[in-house]
Design a protein around this motif. Structure first.
Motif, PDB file in Angstrom:
ATOM      1  N   LYS A   2       6.384 -19.237 -16.205  1.00 58.06           N
ATOM      2  CA  LYS A   2       5.862 -18.008 -15.488  1.00 58.06           C
ATOM      3  C   LYS A   2       6.521 -16.841 -15.678  1.00 58.06           C
ATOM      4  CE  LYS A   2       3.715 -20.919 -11.704  1.00 58.06           C
ATOM      5  NZ  LYS A   2       2.930 -20.609 -10.506  1.00 58.06           N
ATOM      6  N   ARG A   3       5.939 -15.775 -15.502  1.00 58.41           N
ATOM      7  CA  ARG A   3       6.509 -14.318 -15.507  1.00 58.41           C
ATOM      8  C   ARG A   3       6.404 -13.799 -14.084  1.00 58.41           C
ATOM      9  NH1 ARG A   3       5.400 -10.224 -20.338  1.00 58.41           N
ATOM     10  NH2 ARG A   3       6.934 -11.611 -21.169  1.00 58.41           N
ATOM     11  N   ALA A   4       7.722 -13.369 -13.676  1.00 56.03           N
ATOM     12  CA  ALA A   4       8.058 -12.524 -12.543  1.00 56.03           C
ATOM     13  C   ALA A   4       8.114 -11.037 -12.995  1.00 56.03           C
ATOM     14  CB  ALA A   4       9.263 -13.103 -11.908  1.00 56.03           C
ATOM     15  N   ILE A   5       7.561 -10.253 -12.306  1.00 55.47           N
ATOM     16  CA  ILE A   5       7.582  -8.736 -12.472  1.00 55.47           C
ATOM     17  C   ILE A   5       7.962  -8.104 -11.137  1.00 55.47           C
ATOM     18  CG2 ILE A   5       6.412  -6.605 -13.081  1.00 55.47           C
ATOM     19  CD1 ILE A   5       4.242  -8.408 -14.628  1.00 55.47           C
ATOM     20  N   LEU A   6       9.351  -7.601 -11.042  1.00 52.61           N
ATOM     21  CA  LEU A   6       9.729  -7.385  -9.878  1.00 52.61           C
ATOM     22  C   LEU A   6       9.888  -5.681  -9.984  1.00 52.61           C
ATOM     23  CD1 LEU A   6      13.034  -9.454  -9.871  1.00 52.61           C
ATOM     24  CD2 LEU A   6      10.803 -10.282  -8.962  1.00 52.61           C
ATOM     25  N   GLN A   7       9.215  -4.953  -8.862  1.00 60.13           N
ATOM     26  CA  GLN A   7       9.215  -3.535  -8.962  1.00 60.13           C
ATOM     27  C   GLN A   7      10.412  -2.939  -8.217  1.00 60.13           C
ATOM     28  OE1 GLN A   7       7.187  -1.110 -10.439  1.00 60.13           O
ATOM     29  NE2 GLN A   7       8.719  -0.047  -9.701  1.00 60.13           N
ATOM     30  N   LEU A   8      11.301  -2.389  -8.661  1.00 61.21           N
ATOM     31  CA  LEU A   8      12.532  -2.223  -7.882  1.00 61.21           C
ATOM     32  C   LEU A   8      12.489  -0.473  -7.629  1.00 61.21           C
ATOM     33  CD1 LEU A   8      14.944  -3.425 -10.542  1.00 61.21           C
ATOM     34  CD2 LEU A   8      13.935  -4.562  -8.796  1.00 61.21           C
ATOM     35  N   VAL A  24      20.349 -11.787 -14.088  1.00 66.91           N
ATOM     36  CA  VAL A  24      18.923 -12.562 -13.945  1.00 66.91           C
ATOM     37  C   VAL A  24      18.967 -13.759 -15.219  1.00 66.91           C
ATOM     38  CG1 VAL A  24      16.573 -12.640 -14.104  1.00 66.91           C
ATOM     39  CG2 VAL A  24      17.606 -10.660 -13.022  1.00 66.91           C
ATOM     40  N   LYS A  25      19.600 -13.550 -16.174  1.00 69.74           N
ATOM     41  CA  LYS A  25      19.828 -14.446 -17.568  1.00 69.74           C
ATOM     42  C   LYS A  25      20.383 -15.440 -17.217  1.00 69.74           C
ATOM     43  CE  LYS A  25      19.048 -11.353 -21.469  1.00 69.74           C
ATOM     44  NZ  LYS A  25      19.677 -10.797 -22.572  1.00 69.74           N
ATOM     45  N   GLN A  26      21.516 -15.370 -16.320  1.00 74.37           N
ATOM     46  CA  GLN A  26      22.717 -16.471 -15.863  1.00 74.37           C
ATOM     47  C   GLN A  26      21.620 -17.555 -15.140  1.00 74.37           C
ATOM     48  OE1 GLN A  26      26.135 -14.674 -14.307  1.00 74.37           O
ATOM     49  NE2 GLN A  26      26.415 -13.731 -16.433  1.00 74.37           N
ATOM     50  N   GLN A  27      20.479 -17.259 -14.578  1.00 77.28           N
ATOM     51  CA  GLN A  27      20.067 -18.068 -13.370  1.00 77.28           C
ATOM     52  C   GLN A  27      19.260 -19.080 -14.308  1.00 77.28           C
ATOM     53  OE1 GLN A  27      20.765 -17.346 -10.190  1.00 77.28           O
ATOM     54  NE2 GLN A  27      21.754 -15.889 -11.608  1.00 77.28           N
ATOM     55  N   ALA A  28      19.516 -20.396 -13.545  1.00 75.09           N
ATOM     56  CA  ALA A  28      18.916 -21.669 -14.104  1.00 75.09           C
ATOM     57  C   ALA A  28      17.269 -21.544 -14.544  1.00 75.09           C
ATOM     58  CB  ALA A  28      19.032 -22.975 -13.194  1.00 75.09           C
ATOM     59  N   GLY A  29      16.693 -21.861 -15.607  1.00 72.67           N
ATOM     60  CA  GLY A  29      15.345 -21.963 -15.810  1.00 72.67           C
ATOM     61  C   GLY A  29      14.849 -20.613 -16.320  1.00 72.67           C
ATOM     62  N   VAL A  30      15.667 -19.602 -16.528  1.00 70.25           N
ATOM     63  CA  VAL A  30      15.292 -18.313 -17.004  1.00 70.25           C
ATOM     64  C   VAL A  30      15.383 -18.121 -18.340  1.00 70.25           C
ATOM     65  CG1 VAL A  30      15.745 -15.771 -16.864  1.00 70.25           C
ATOM     66  CG2 VAL A  30      15.910 -16.871 -14.849  1.00 70.25           C
ATOM     67  N   ASP A  31      14.266 -17.853 -19.058  1.00 62.09           N
ATOM     68  CA  ASP A  31      14.152 -17.701 -20.466  1.00 62.09           C
ATOM     69  C   ASP A  31      14.460 -16.355 -21.191  1.00 62.09           C
ATOM     70  OD1 ASP A  31      13.605 -18.947 -23.135  1.00 62.09           O
ATOM     71  OD2 ASP A  31      11.383 -18.207 -22.953  1.00 62.09           O
ATOM     72  N   LYS A  32      13.591 -15.491 -20.702  1.00 58.92           N
ATOM     73  CA  LYS A  32      13.713 -14.029 -21.178  1.00 58.92           C
ATOM     74  C   LYS A  32      13.671 -13.207 -20.246  1.00 58.92           C
ATOM     75  CE  LYS A  32      10.483 -14.833 -24.992  1.00 58.92           C
ATOM     76  NZ  LYS A  32       9.023 -14.465 -25.325  1.00 58.92           N
ATOM     77  N   VAL A  33      14.503 -12.116 -20.254  1.00 55.12           N
ATOM     78  CA  VAL A  33      14.470 -10.786 -19.426  1.00 55.12           C
ATOM     79  C   VAL A  33      14.430  -9.679 -19.782  1.00 55.12           C
ATOM     80  CG1 VAL A  33      15.827  -9.914 -17.157  1.00 55.12           C
ATOM     81  CG2 VAL A  33      15.830 -12.531 -17.923  1.00 55.12           C
ATOM     82  N   LYS A  34      13.526  -8.809 -19.263  1.00 59.50           N
ATOM     83  CA  LYS A  34      13.806  -7.459 -19.905  1.00 59.50           C
ATOM     84  C   LYS A  34      13.580  -6.322 -18.698  1.00 59.50           C
ATOM     85  CE  LYS A  34      11.476  -4.277 -23.116  1.00 59.50           C
ATOM     86  NZ  LYS A  34      12.724  -4.000 -24.134  1.00 59.50           N
ATOM     87  N   VAL A  35      14.557  -5.551 -18.701  1.00 62.24           N
ATOM     88  CA  VAL A  35      14.376  -4.383 -17.589  1.00 62.24           C
ATOM     89  C   VAL A  35      13.971  -3.013 -18.242  1.00 62.24           C
ATOM     90  CG1 VAL A  35      15.849  -3.044 -16.101  1.00 62.24           C
ATOM     91  CG2 VAL A  35      16.322  -5.265 -16.397  1.00 62.24           C
ATOM     92  N   LEU A  36      12.893  -2.811 -17.570  1.00 58.15           N
ATOM     93  CA  LEU A  36      12.206  -1.387 -17.911  1.00 58.15           C
ATOM     94  C   LEU A  36      12.814  -0.136 -17.004  1.00 58.15           C
ATOM     95  CD1 LEU A  36       8.762  -2.968 -18.075  1.00 58.15           C
ATOM     96  CD2 LEU A  36      10.281  -2.748 -20.149  1.00 58.15           C
ATOM     97  N   VAL A  42      11.620  -5.246 -13.491  1.00 59.18           N
ATOM     98  CA  VAL A  42      12.356  -6.322 -14.157  1.00 59.18           C
ATOM     99  C   VAL A  42      11.280  -7.317 -14.624  1.00 59.18           C
ATOM    100  CG1 VAL A  42      13.995  -8.314 -13.969  1.00 59.18           C
ATOM    101  CG2 VAL A  42      14.312  -5.958 -12.876  1.00 59.18           C
ATOM    102  N   LYS A  43      10.986  -7.750 -15.866  1.00 61.43           N
ATOM    103  CA  LYS A  43      10.286  -8.818 -16.306  1.00 61.43           C
ATOM    104  C   LYS A  43      10.817  -9.922 -16.816  1.00 61.43           C
ATOM    105  CE  LYS A  43       6.403  -5.771 -17.622  1.00 61.43           C
ATOM    106  NZ  LYS A  43       5.667  -5.601 -18.741  1.00 61.43           N
ATOM    107  N   ALA A  44      10.793 -11.238 -16.092  1.00 57.67           N
ATOM    108  CA  ALA A  44      11.695 -12.310 -16.245  1.00 57.67           C
ATOM    109  C   ALA A  44      10.685 -13.589 -16.602  1.00 57.67           C
ATOM    110  CB  ALA A  44      12.428 -12.596 -15.295  1.00 57.67           C
ATOM    111  N   ASP A  45      10.695 -14.119 -17.580  1.00 59.15           N
ATOM    112  CA  ASP A  45       9.980 -15.602 -17.837  1.00 59.15           C
ATOM    113  C   ASP A  45      10.827 -16.611 -17.542  1.00 59.15           C
ATOM    114  OD1 ASP A  45       8.112 -13.856 -19.232  1.00 59.15           O
ATOM    115  OD2 ASP A  45       8.623 -14.643 -21.070  1.00 59.15           O
ATOM    116  N   PHE A  46      10.251 -17.483 -16.604  1.00 54.81           N
ATOM    117  CA  PHE A  46      11.251 -18.471 -16.170  1.00 54.81           C
ATOM    118  C   PHE A  46      10.305 -19.897 -15.721  1.00 54.81           C
ATOM    119  CE2 PHE A  46       8.837 -16.693 -12.465  1.00 54.81           C
ATOM    120  CZ  PHE A  46       8.691 -17.570 -11.403  1.00 54.81           C
TER     121      PHE A  46
END
Length: 73
Positions: A2-8, A24-36, A42-46
């Protein structure tokens, strides 16, 4: 996956980007993280079996940043 998009709230410096990405990368199950930086997102695939978008938002908030909105795709 899944992809989480967090608006900060507004990010104030590029080093904030790296700090959030690393945490965020250090969390279990997180594949990719990109901060815009300019969009303050923050976009994170998990893996939803290992973590949740809310857990990732908690990690970001513990660093001192406001998560205004969470979206999951």
């Amino acid at each position: 996956m899944k992809r989480a998009i967090l608006q900060l709230g507004a990010l104030t410096c590029p080093s904030c980007m790296q700090k959030i990405e690393n945490a965020v990368k250090q969390q279990a199950g997180v594949d990719k993280v990109k901060v815009l930086f300019n969009a303050s997102k923050v976009k994170a695939d998990f893996d939803a079996d290992q973590t949740s978008a809310e857990s990732l938002a908690d990690v970001v908030e513990k660093l001192g940043y406001d998560v205004e909105k969470i979206k999951v795709k």
